[in-house]
Motif scaffolding. Structure first.
Motif: not given
Length: 234
Positions: A127-144
């Motif tokens: 994914l583009p880095s901006e989209t990846t970072l949004r996904v990671w925001d949710v990843l850290f909050y919600e889990g794998a």
């Protein structure tokens, strides 16, 4: 792997950037010798370096990801955790996108052709880095489990095109073209959390269900490899 990590980036793709990334990866390999270094971690650590700015902060965020957020054994020698996630994803795809699942099965398309990179690089290579970072925001909050949501959403977004695919190569091209041009993270997140509906499957339970089959398959592969090596040496 260092020169192949985000090639062309103005800082990462320099001797200084390579050295910084190497220190983070080597540092973590000393912290967890069971993981050591696994392909895919270079992309994860590189993006963390760009966001966190300091090597120490990137190192600790990498540790949090691997030790507290992601599934166990995702980066082990046999990648057993990653294999489990792929099996769970395949079952979820069957439930959430049955028509696509049936069509891909008919084409003999293996989800690992795209999902391995997604789950090991946490979408940072896809994914583009901006989209990846949004996904990671949710990843850290919600889990794998978020990685499964995103993977499902990508297939759901291109459901009509995938149903028209005639070859495995067509499927890969559709998926890769979609991920590489997903510049609007909201588009992905809305599908992942709204349009797909409630994820009724107990992901932890599903992982445990898949583990025995994965371990048996990996053990069989190892036996075949050892047998082949013995034949070559005899």
């Amino acid at each position: 792997d260092l020169p192949r990590t985000f090639p062309g980036h103005p800082w990462l793709d320099t001797p200084e950037g390579h050295a910084s990334l190497r220190r983070v990866l080597v540092g973590y390999s000393f912290r967890d010798s069971d993981v050591g270094y696994c392909q895919g971690l270079n992309y994860v650590a590189a993006l963390l370096l760009l966001v966190m700015k300091t090597e120490e902060d990137a190192f600790w965020m990498l540790a949090v990801l691997l030790e507290n957020v992601l599934v166990n054994d995702c980066y082990s020698n046999n990648l057993s955790g990653c294999h489990v996630e792929q099996r769970v994803f395949k079952d979820l795809l069957k439930k959430k996108c049955p028509s696509v699942y049936a069509h891909l099965e008919a084409l003999e398309f293996d989800v690992s052709l795209v999902a391995t990179e997604w789950f090991l690089c946490l979408f940072s290579k896809s994914l583009p880095s901006e989209t990846t970072l949004r996904v990671w925001d949710v990843l850290f909050y919600e889990g794998a489990k978020v990685l499964l949501n995103m993977a499902l959403a990508i297939f759901k977004m291109k459901e009509e095109e995938l149903l028209m695919a005639n070859h495995v190569g067509d499927v890969i091209n559709i998926i890769q073209n979609t991920t590489h041009h997903l510049f609007d993270p909201d588009e992905l997140l809305i599908v992942a959390f709204d349009k797909l509906g409630f994820m009724s499957t107990n992901i932890s339970k599903e992982r445990k269900k898949q583990e025995p089959a994965v371990m048996a398959e990996l053990d069989q592969r190892l036996r075949r490899l050892n047998s082949s090596n013995l034949d070559e040496n005899s």
